[in-house]
Structures are given as structure tokens and as C-alpha cells.
Design an enzyme around this catalytic site. Structure first.
Site, PDB file in Angstrom:
ATOM      1  N   ASP A  38     116.731 -62.962 -28.302  1.00 39.01           N
ATOM      2  CA  ASP A  38     117.233 -63.662 -27.128  1.00 39.01           C
ATOM      3  C   ASP A  38     117.977 -64.901 -27.656  1.00 39.01           C
ATOM      4  O   ASP A  38     117.736 -65.336 -28.777  1.00 39.01           O
ATOM      5  CB  ASP A  38     116.014 -64.051 -26.273  1.00 39.01           C
ATOM      6  N   ASP A 231     111.584 -65.646 -25.405  1.00 37.38           N
ATOM      7  CA  ASP A 231     110.723 -66.694 -24.854  1.00 37.38           C
ATOM      8  C   ASP A 231     110.646 -66.732 -23.324  1.00 37.38           C
ATOM      9  O   ASP A 231     109.767 -67.380 -22.766  1.00 37.38           O
ATOM     10  CB  ASP A 231     111.183 -68.078 -25.337  1.00 37.38           C
ATOM     11  N   ASP A 235     112.523 -62.053 -20.584  1.00 42.53           N
ATOM     12  CA  ASP A 235     112.351 -61.359 -21.866  1.00 42.53           C
ATOM     13  C   ASP A 235     111.095 -60.480 -21.887  1.00 42.53           C
ATOM     14  O   ASP A 235     110.935 -59.652 -22.789  1.00 42.53           O
ATOM     15  CB  ASP A 235     112.262 -62.363 -23.018  1.00 42.53           C
TER      16      ASP A 235
HETATM   17  P1  ADP Z   1     120.188 -66.339 -20.634  1.00 39.20           P
HETATM   18  O1  ADP Z   1     118.774 -66.812 -20.421  1.00 39.20           O
HETATM   19  O2  ADP Z   1     120.256 -65.219 -21.630  1.00 39.20           O
HETATM   20  O3  ADP Z   1     121.151 -67.447 -20.960  1.00 39.20           O
HETATM   21  P2  ADP Z   1     120.488 -65.846 -17.706  1.00 39.20           P
HETATM   22  O4  ADP Z   1     120.441 -64.451 -17.178  1.00 39.20           O
HETATM   23  O5  ADP Z   1     119.398 -66.768 -17.334  1.00 39.20           O
HETATM   24  O6  ADP Z   1     120.713 -65.679 -19.278  1.00 39.20           O
HETATM   25  O7  ADP Z   1     121.867 -66.496 -17.234  1.00 39.20           O
HETATM   26  C1  ADP Z   1     123.072 -65.868 -17.544  1.00 39.20           C
HETATM   27  C2  ADP Z   1     124.243 -66.696 -17.058  1.00 39.20           C
HETATM   28  O8  ADP Z   1     124.221 -66.798 -15.612  1.00 39.20           O
HETATM   29  C3  ADP Z   1     124.265 -68.135 -17.547  1.00 39.20           C
HETATM   30  O9  ADP Z   1     124.835 -68.257 -18.831  1.00 39.20           O
HETATM   31  C4  ADP Z   1     125.120 -68.783 -16.459  1.00 39.20           C
HETATM   32  O10 ADP Z   1     126.485 -68.533 -16.708  1.00 39.20           O
HETATM   33  C5  ADP Z   1     124.724 -68.039 -15.203  1.00 39.20           C
HETATM   34  N1  ADP Z   1     123.656 -68.756 -14.459  1.00 39.20           N
HETATM   35  C6  ADP Z   1     122.401 -68.309 -14.209  1.00 39.20           C
HETATM   36  N2  ADP Z   1     121.690 -69.220 -13.492  1.00 39.20           N
HETATM   37  C7  ADP Z   1     122.505 -70.284 -13.316  1.00 39.20           C
HETATM   38  C8  ADP Z   1     122.372 -71.555 -12.670  1.00 39.20           C
HETATM   39  N3  ADP Z   1     121.250 -71.951 -12.060  1.00 39.20           N
HETATM   40  N4  ADP Z   1     123.433 -72.389 -12.692  1.00 39.20           N
HETATM   41  C9  ADP Z   1     124.578 -72.028 -13.307  1.00 39.20           C
HETATM   42  N5  ADP Z   1     124.775 -70.855 -13.932  1.00 39.20           N
HETATM   43  C10 ADP Z   1     123.761 -69.987 -13.940  1.00 39.20           C
HETATM   44 MG    MG Z   2     115.439 -67.634 -23.737  1.00 37.29          MG
END
Ligand code: ADP
Ligand code: MG
Length: 286
Positions: A38, A231, A235
């Protein structure tokens, strides 16, 4: 495998801060050919900071902070910290909705607003110069979120989450064992590739929706045994599906429960140490 040898192996590892749940896990580590990571909080520190704001600085940050007040995402925390340090007055948002893997939307000052990645932009035209600025920020390993207000993209915010100081060395150690390294992330391809290059990771699978991480691990298992290191809440399924699930001690409870190995010190070099220990243990008892 004799139980005594296994207990010696896992007892020694526990002193090093590597918790191994049972002997089967330790044995499985021996056969791993691919290690999947991750990104946020695993390879990177998980402490994102706002570095750039494109557009009307104050307006863009105010709208974004209003939206993110209700979010628990690490990117939200970075935006709120920046709004606080800039002493902005942030209006309350209503009708908040989180869109998994994409961002959040809400009503701010009576208008529709959103903050998130390009998957939220299907109905919007982004002009060429903004597009170019965004790509440049992403190539600098910065995560970019777009801020929308009243049917217009009013700006973007760039957020940086640096790799942990030991990540590069940890990846190099695994690669020198002949293991393949892969990054699996919900972040954008350019950002993911930029971070992967900083730490020496071979392959990148980016733009993965949280629910799809486990499927990607399954696909990689066609080529051999896979360890997954992560983490977050999202995941947990991948940690369970992997031949060896390795959770960061700083991770969410559900990640720690799903992992067969827990790295108490949150140091990625402990993945290689777990491997070395497994080899030692199983060479001795075979
Ligand atoms: P990771 O934990 O692998 O970075 P996430 O699935 O949590 O992936 O998020 C993927 C993408 O979705 C982020 O990089 C962002 O672009 C967008 N995103 C998710 N949640 C938010 C948020 N609360 N505010 C802004 N962007 C978000
Ligand atoms: Mg992470």
C-alpha cells in the site's frame, strides 16, 4: 517443522518488534515471490501536508476545508491543518457525502461543492494550462485534489506525503533477494509512479478503488506467493487474501487483525528481516 524451533524463531522476532502470529505464517514467508505495498502510511509517512494551492488561495482552501471538516481521510486532515494555520473562517457544510476512492461532496454556502480526484470531474472541462500544472505537481509526487464550487472548478490543492526514511533501503533489500515489488494504491498513476521511483519499486497499480485491492492481489498470485503490506481499513481484505499479510503496527485495528505479521516499529526493513528469519528457521528444521 518442530514446534520448539518455531517458538524460538517467533520469540526472537517478537523482541525485534516483528509479531508473527503462528508458524504457518513464518513458513509461508519463505515461499513469497512478490511483495505488494500500500502507499499511504506504508511506504510514505502517512502525514500529508498541503504544499501548493492553485486558484484563489483563500477561496479554494476555505471551500475545501468546509467539505473536509466531515471527512476522516488523511488528505482531509492536511487541508484542515492548512486552513487553521492560515486562520481561515470555514463555513459549515451540509448534505455531506463521501464518495469512496474519489472524494467528498456537500453543500457549502448554499452551493454544490466537491473536493477530490479527476474521477469526480466527468462533467467538467479542465483547461489545458490547469491540466499541465496538475501533471507537473503529480510528477513531483504530490497528490492533487480538485475543488469544485457552484458548478465550476475553482482550483486545486497539492498535498505531499514523503516516503519514510527507511523505505528505499527496505525495497532494495527485498529486490536483492530477487523479489518483485509492487505498489497498489488508490492514488493517481503519475503520483504513484513518482513515489515508486523515489523508493525503487518496480511496478505500480494505481487508481485502484478500495474494494478492488484484494482482487489485484489475487491476480498477482497467479505468478507465485504474494505478501501484502498495508495499514488501512481498506487494506484489510488484501491482507487476508495474500499468502502473507503484513500489517503496520500504526495501522487501523482491522488491518492489524487481518495481518499474519505485525511490524510494531512501522519500519519497512522489517519485511526483509521477517524473510531472513523465516529462511533461518526453516533451513534449521528441515
Ligand atoms: P489511498 O489510501 O491508497 O491513497 P483512497 O482510496 O483512500 O486511496 O483515496 C484515493 C484517492 O481518492 C485520493 O488520492 C484522493 O484523490 C481521493 N480522495 C479520497 N477521499 C478524499 C477526501 N476526503 N478528500 C479529497 N480527496 C479524496
Ligand atoms: Mg495506507
Amino acid at each position: 517443522a518442530t514446534p520448539t524451533a518455531l517458538m524460538v524463531g517467533t520469540g526472537r522476532s517478537a523482541k525485534m518488534g516483528i509479531l508473527i502470529k503462528n508458524g504457518e505464517v513464518l513458513e509461508a514467508v519463505n515461499d513469497v515471490t512478490t511483495v505488494v505495498f500500500d502507499k499511504t502510511g506504508t511506504i510514505t509517512m502517512g502525514k500529508p501536508e498541503v504544499t501548493d494551492v492553485v486558484g484563489n488561495h483563500q477561496q479554494v482552501l476555505t471551500v475545501a476545508a468546509s467539505l473536509e471538516s466531515a471527512s476522516e481521510h488523511p488528505l482531509a486532515a492536511a487541508i484542515l491543518v492548512k486552513a487553521t494555520s492560515d486562520q481561515l473562517t470555514v463555513p459549515a457544510a451540509s448534505d455531506f457525502k463521501a464518495i469512496e476512492g474519489k472524494g467528498v461532496q456537500a453543500t457549502v454556502d448554499g452551493k454544490q461543492a466537491f473536493v477530490g480526484n479527476d474521477k469526480l470531474l466527468i462533467d467538467y472541462e479542465i483547461d489545458a494550462s490547469l491540466k499541465q500544472q496538475v501533471q507537473q505537481l503529480q510528477d513531483e509526487a504530490k497528490t492533487v485534489v480538485f475543488v469544485g464550487f457552484d458548478h465550476q472548478v475553482i482550483g486545486v490543492i497539492a498535498i505531499q506525503d514523503a516516503p519514510k526514511p527507511t523505505s528505499k533501503e527496505a525495497i532494495a533489500a527485498l529486490k536483492s533477494r530477487g523479489l518483485k515489488t509492487v505498489m497498489l494504491t488508490g492514488d493517481n498513476q503519475r503520483v504513484a509512479r513518482a513515489i515508486a521511483d523515489q523508493v525503487g519499486i518496480d511496478d505500480v497499480i494505481a487508481d485502484v478503488l478500495p474494494g478492488d485491492k484484494a482482487d489485484h492481489v489475487k491476480a498477482l498470485q497467479a505468478d507465485g506467493k504474494v505478501a501484502f503490506v498495508g495499514d488501512g481499513i481498506n487494506d484489510a481484505p488484501a491482507l487476508t487474501v495474500a499468502d502473507v499479510g503484513i500489517a503496520m503496527g500504526s495501522g487501523t485495528d482491522i488491518a492489524i487483525e487481518s495481518g499474519g505479521i505485525v511490524l510494531v516499529k512501522n519500519d519497512l526493513r522489517d519485511v526483509d528481516r521477517a524473510l531472513a528469519l523465516s529462511k533461518k528457521t526453516f533451513n534449521r528444521i528441515k
